[in-house]
Design a protein around this motif. Structure first.
Motif, PDB file in Angstrom:
ATOM      1  N   GLU A 165      -5.046   1.665   2.852  1.00  0.00           N
ATOM      2  CA  GLU A 165      -5.004   0.479   3.717  1.00  0.00           C
ATOM      3  C   GLU A 165      -5.123   0.865   5.178  1.00  0.00           C
ATOM      4  O   GLU A 165      -5.757   0.181   5.973  1.00  0.00           O
ATOM      5  CB  GLU A 165      -3.702  -0.295   3.486  1.00  0.00           C
ATOM      6  CG  GLU A 165      -3.668  -1.682   4.135  1.00  0.00           C
ATOM      7  CD  GLU A 165      -3.207  -1.688   5.588  1.00  0.00           C
ATOM      8  OE1 GLU A 165      -3.481  -2.679   6.275  1.00  0.00           O
ATOM      9  OE2 GLU A 165      -2.601  -0.701   6.048  1.00  0.00           O
ATOM     10  N   GLU A 166      -4.506   2.000   5.540  1.00  0.00           N
ATOM     11  CA  GLU A 166      -4.457   2.383   6.957  1.00  0.00           C
ATOM     12  C   GLU A 166      -5.768   2.972   7.458  1.00  0.00           C
ATOM     13  O   GLU A 166      -5.987   3.043   8.658  1.00  0.00           O
ATOM     14  CB  GLU A 166      -3.331   3.423   7.184  1.00  0.00           C
ATOM     15  CG  GLU A 166      -1.940   2.923   6.815  1.00  0.00           C
ATOM     16  CD  GLU A 166      -1.414   1.859   7.783  1.00  0.00           C
ATOM     17  OE1 GLU A 166      -2.135   1.501   8.728  1.00  0.00           O
ATOM     18  OE2 GLU A 166      -0.279   1.399   7.576  1.00  0.00           O
ATOM     19  N   ASP A 185       6.261   0.398   7.061  1.00  0.00           N
ATOM     20  CA  ASP A 185       4.863   0.088   6.755  1.00  0.00           C
ATOM     21  C   ASP A 185       4.321   1.101   5.746  1.00  0.00           C
ATOM     22  O   ASP A 185       3.889   2.156   6.128  1.00  0.00           O
ATOM     23  CB  ASP A 185       4.065   0.095   8.059  1.00  0.00           C
ATOM     24  CG  ASP A 185       2.609  -0.281   7.858  1.00  0.00           C
ATOM     25  OD1 ASP A 185       2.257  -0.758   6.768  1.00  0.00           O
ATOM     26  OD2 ASP A 185       1.824  -0.088   8.799  1.00  0.00           O
ATOM     27  N   ASN A 186       4.324   0.855   4.460  1.00  0.00           N
ATOM     28  CA  ASN A 186       4.702  -0.359   3.783  1.00  0.00           C
ATOM     29  C   ASN A 186       5.426   0.011   2.486  1.00  0.00           C
ATOM     30  O   ASN A 186       5.377  -0.677   1.500  1.00  0.00           O
ATOM     31  CB  ASN A 186       3.403  -1.176   3.589  1.00  0.00           C
ATOM     32  CG  ASN A 186       3.435  -2.307   2.620  1.00  0.00           C
ATOM     33  OD1 ASN A 186       2.616  -2.363   1.725  1.00  0.00           O
ATOM     34  ND2 ASN A 186       4.392  -3.197   2.749  1.00  0.00           N
ATOM     35  N   HIS A 237       0.836  -1.210   0.000  1.00  0.00           N
ATOM     36  CA  HIS A 237       0.000   0.000   0.000  1.00  0.00           C
ATOM     37  C   HIS A 237       0.863   1.249   0.000  1.00  0.00           C
ATOM     38  O   HIS A 237       1.985   1.263   0.517  1.00  0.00           O
ATOM     39  CB  HIS A 237      -1.028  -0.002   1.140  1.00  0.00           C
ATOM     40  CG  HIS A 237      -0.460  -0.043   2.533  1.00  0.00           C
ATOM     41  ND1 HIS A 237      -0.108   1.085   3.225  1.00  0.00           N
ATOM     42  CD2 HIS A 237      -0.223  -1.075   3.372  1.00  0.00           C
ATOM     43  CE1 HIS A 237       0.325   0.753   4.425  1.00  0.00           C
ATOM     44  NE2 HIS A 237       0.286  -0.558   4.548  1.00  0.00           N
TER      45      HIS A 237
HETATM   46 ZN   LIG Z   1       0.593  -1.657   6.370  1.00  0.00          ZN
END
Ligand SMILES: [Zn+2]
Length: 465
Positions: free
Chosen positions: A166-167, A132-133, A100
């Motif tokens: 995504e987060e 991340d990420n 992501h």
């Molecule tokens: Zn992530």
């Protein structure tokens, strides 16, 4: 001796000619990584389109047809990159490669340096998203460029998807799966945003493969009451009723229930544990032994979460004045439900545990079920082989995350998903979502090499079996 020397020279020659064919990939990996880190893709900045387009330009410049490298999304603020690397066109369905683009917001004043400036220091790369990420996104893109330069043609199509939220919601991946299925449809997915490696005293110990995620579901509890003057209390009090229900929950344990992934987790984790704990892990994995499960639960909260559904009170609100009886008491209970367990059954258990019809329960959101992905040999085989080659002596450990990633939705859409970030890190210093986020420079480049080889290995056509 002489022969050895001769062999040595031959090896050197071979190395030299290999080096001439394929230049060191590290400068490219680093350059892409740096570019991604310095585009602030936090939700408040909303620049995922810029990041997606930067990667799009690189892939097209490397020779991918423009039609195969799309920037698309359900919302102008959340734009995803979907890039299809064409294979020979055999019958095998594509492999989906996931990362992501978005990051959790970072405040400059909380960090030692600007979180959106890529910085190298004492063996680490620093910046928001290094762990991340964006490391994952950078290596996927760098590897496609490497394949193009080599003229590599896989047997099946390979698809990179870099998602935009995504987060914060996972709407981007849901939209792609629901509205643009043909773009991302695959036989299975490999996710850079899960799994990982554990370093102990600087040595690689465990290589995790995430094959399952728990389901996330929050309930709101409410007790209402007519209230009144606090100088004349009555037996029936909203705060007391709610807190009685919550303390009953605090004493309740959902039953222990293991699946293929969590059994494999305990069996492969056991050898690196002290003797007693190793014995308990094996007993739980083989027979579900209740005494062993109790000891593991008590010793390590994470093991408890791996073995059972959990529900815990996370928020509390009640009353409206210091001198009034409460008319409303409200709590949030957050559940992490084992794959395959119906949410309705959890709701029924909670109602029984609360044991009070005055406690009204409602779901804050509808959960997304996510079946555990099977430990299929055509994925686990190459993963294990490569991990053991690059990090000799590591245990390969399947894992079920107690949190959730985009992989949850991909599994829900019927595409088995394997989280193999391959980035080794200390488990006692996890900085994802936190301050001074970083990734080891060696860890980043090694993971990239792992992905380069893994994707080639799984691109060889249909299931081995
Ligand atoms: Zn992530």
């Amino acid at each position: 001796m002489r022969q050895k020397l001769f062999l040595g020279a031959a090896c050197l020659l071979a190395l030299n000619s290999a080096a001439a064919q394929s230049p060191d990939p590290r400068p490219l990996e680093r350059e892409i990584f740096e570019q991604l880190i310095e585009i602030n893709t936090s939700d408040s900045a909303g620049r995922t389109r810029e990041a997606a387009e930067a990667m799009q330009r690189r892939l097209i410049a490397a020779g991918m047809p423009a039609a195969d490298v799309q920037v698309v999304g359900h919302d102008p603020k959340y734009q995803n990159l979907v890039a299809r690397y064409r294979g020979r066109g055999g019958s095998a369905k594509p492999v989906l490669l996931m990362a992501h683009l978005d990051v959790v917001d970072a405040r400059k004043e909380d960090w030692s340096h600007d979180p959106y400036v890529f910085r190298e220091d004492s063996g680490y790369f620093y910046g928001r998203g290094t762990n991340d990420n964006k490391a994952g996104a950078a290596m996927l893109v760098a590897n496609f460029i490497r394949y193009k330069r080599e003229g590599f043609v896989p047997d099946r199509d390979l698809i990179i998807v870099l998602t935009a939220d995504e987060e914060t919601g996972g709407e981007a991946i849901k939209w792609l799966l629901n509205e643009r299925r043909a773009l991302v449809d695959a036989e299975f997915a490999l996710n850079t945003d899960a799994g990982g490696g554990e370093l102990r005293d600087g040595k690689p110990i465990v290589f995790s493969v995430q094959t399952a995620e728990k389901m996330y579901l929050s309930f709101q509890l409410e007790v209402r009451n007519k209230g009144g003057h606090s100088s004349i209390p009555e037996r029936d009090n909203a705060i007391y009723r709610l807190s009685d229900a919550l303390s009953r929950l605090s004493r309740y344990n959902f039953p222990v229930s293991l699946n293929e992934t969590t059994r494999a987790f305990f069996l492969s984790a056991a050898p690196s544990q002290p003797i007693r704990m190793a014995a308990d892990m094996r007993a739980v994995a083989r027979t579900g032994n209740p005494a062993a499960a109790r000891r593991l639960s008590a010793a390590v909260p994470y093991y408890n979460s791996v073995m059972r559904t959990t529900c815990v009170a996370t928020r509390l609100f009640a009353g409206h004045a210091d001198n009034a009886l409460p008319q409303l008491a409200r709590a949030t209970v957050n559940c992490r439900i084992l794959p395959g367990v119906p949410p309705d059954s959890v709701e029924r258990v909670l109602a029984r545990v609360f044991g009070d019809t005055a406690v009204h329960m409602s779901r804050i959101e509808e959960p997304t079920p996510s079946p555990a992905s099977p430990l299929r040999p055509d994925v686990m085989g190459p993963v294990e082989q490569l991990a053991k080659k690059i990090w000799p002596g590591t245990a390969i450990v399947p894992e079920m995350s107690t949190g959730a990633t985009d992989g949850l939705y991909v599994r829900n859409a019927g595409i088995p998903t394997y989280g193999v970030s391959a980035i080794f890190d200390r488990v006692d210093d996890v900085r994802a979502h936190g301050r001074d986020e970083r990734v080891g420079i060696e860890a980043f480049h090694n993971a990239s090499q792992f992905w380069y080889e893994l994707v080639k290995a799984v691109s060889k056509g249909g299931p081995a079996a």
